[in-house]
Design an enzyme around this catalytic site. Sequence first.
Site, short mmCIF file in Angstrom:
data_model
loop_
_atom_site.label_atom_id
_atom_site.label_comp_id
_atom_site.label_asym_id
_atom_site.label_seq_id
_atom_site.Cartn_x
_atom_site.Cartn_y
_atom_site.Cartn_z
N HIS A 1 76.08 48.48 -7.66
CA HIS A 1 77.13 48.64 -6.63
C HIS A 1 77.97 49.87 -6.94
O HIS A 1 79.04 49.74 -7.58
CB HIS A 1 78.05 47.41 -6.63
N GLY B 1 75.42 42.60 -0.72
CA GLY B 1 75.83 41.36 -0.05
C GLY B 1 74.69 40.40 -0.21
O GLY B 1 74.14 40.24 -1.30
N GLU B 2 74.27 39.81 0.89
CA GLU B 2 73.14 38.88 0.85
C GLU B 2 72.10 39.38 1.87
O GLU B 2 72.35 39.34 3.08
CB GLU B 2 73.66 37.48 1.18
N SER B 3 70.98 39.86 1.34
CA SER B 3 70.00 40.50 2.21
C SER B 3 69.47 39.56 3.30
O SER B 3 69.23 39.96 4.43
CB SER B 3 68.85 41.07 1.39
N CYS C 1 71.97 47.52 -3.66
CA CYS C 1 71.72 46.12 -3.98
C CYS C 1 71.04 45.42 -2.80
O CYS C 1 69.88 45.71 -2.51
CB CYS C 1 73.01 45.45 -4.43
N ILE D 1 75.21 43.00 -9.74
CA ILE D 1 75.57 41.64 -9.36
C ILE D 1 74.37 40.99 -8.69
O ILE D 1 73.97 41.37 -7.59
CB ILE D 1 76.78 41.63 -8.38
N ARG D 2 73.76 40.04 -9.38
CA ARG D 2 72.52 39.41 -8.87
C ARG D 2 71.59 40.50 -8.32
O ARG D 2 71.11 40.44 -7.19
CB ARG D 2 72.86 38.35 -7.81
N ARG E 1 63.98 40.06 -5.89
CA ARG E 1 65.38 39.65 -5.75
C ARG E 1 65.86 38.90 -7.00
O ARG E 1 65.08 38.18 -7.62
CB ARG E 1 65.55 38.75 -4.54
N GLU F 1 79.94 51.41 -5.17
CA GLU F 1 81.24 51.35 -4.48
C GLU F 1 82.27 50.57 -5.30
O GLU F 1 83.45 50.57 -4.97
CB GLU F 1 81.07 50.74 -3.07
N1 GLN Z 1 70.82 38.88 -4.49
C1 GLN Z 1 71.28 39.49 -3.29
C2 GLN Z 1 70.22 39.50 -2.20
O1 GLN Z 1 69.15 39.06 -2.40
C3 GLN Z 1 71.75 40.89 -3.55
C4 GLN Z 1 72.98 40.88 -4.40
C5 GLN Z 1 73.94 41.97 -4.11
O2 GLN Z 1 73.85 42.70 -3.12
N2 GLN Z 1 74.91 42.08 -4.97
O3 GLN Z 1 70.47 39.96 -1.15
#
Ligand code: GLN
Length: 187
Positions: A171, A46-48, A78, A135-136, A107, A173
């Site tokens: 990921h 997600g987004e940390s 992630c 993903i990112r 990140r 999942e």
């Molecule tokens: N770039 C996201 C972060 O810094 C992590 C990306 C992800 O969980 N797919 O949290």
Amino acid sequence: MKVGVLALQGAFDAHARVLDRLGVATVEVRTADQLADVDALVLPGGESTTISMIAQRTGVWGPLGEFVRSGRPVLGTCAGLILLAGEVLDGRPDQVSLGALDVAVRRNAFGRQLASFEAAVPVAGLDAPFRAVCIRAPAVVRLGAGVEVLAEVDGHPALVRQGAMMGAIFHPELADDPRLHELFLAG
Ligand code: GLN
């Protein structure tokens, strides 16, 4: 065994679906009480920054820290790996982490063009490669002495283990393949 999935933001639903498929009881964790009820924990992607901000605001951040330091199994994927890390590079200035896994992560380390990609990676303990969906994704840029690398993407650690803790830059999942969760639960 009951597995909690931190459900503040991000891809927590997909983790719960994989665990369901394995016949494992899951609990969505948003509070200290829910956390106290589980034997293992998944920190999803997600987004940390968002996840840690919500956790601090709701008061579950402290209990999360106690849980991950207690030696119980924790899988961070992630953003979840970023939350576990001892050091976060290219984080927000006010970004906090739980500091339980002895790695430094950077990140969004794979750049714009490669923001999302997939790779079939061999994983120690699995007999056929696993589809790593990135993903990112963060990169693991420093490994502590007690941290074992179970898989690599492009020569960089992609799946690491320290005691009962596991961290993936990808990921699992989203791979339609429960083997990584199985590996995690097998300890
Ligand atoms: N770039 C996201 C972060 O810094 C992590 C990306 C992800 O969980 N797919 O949290």
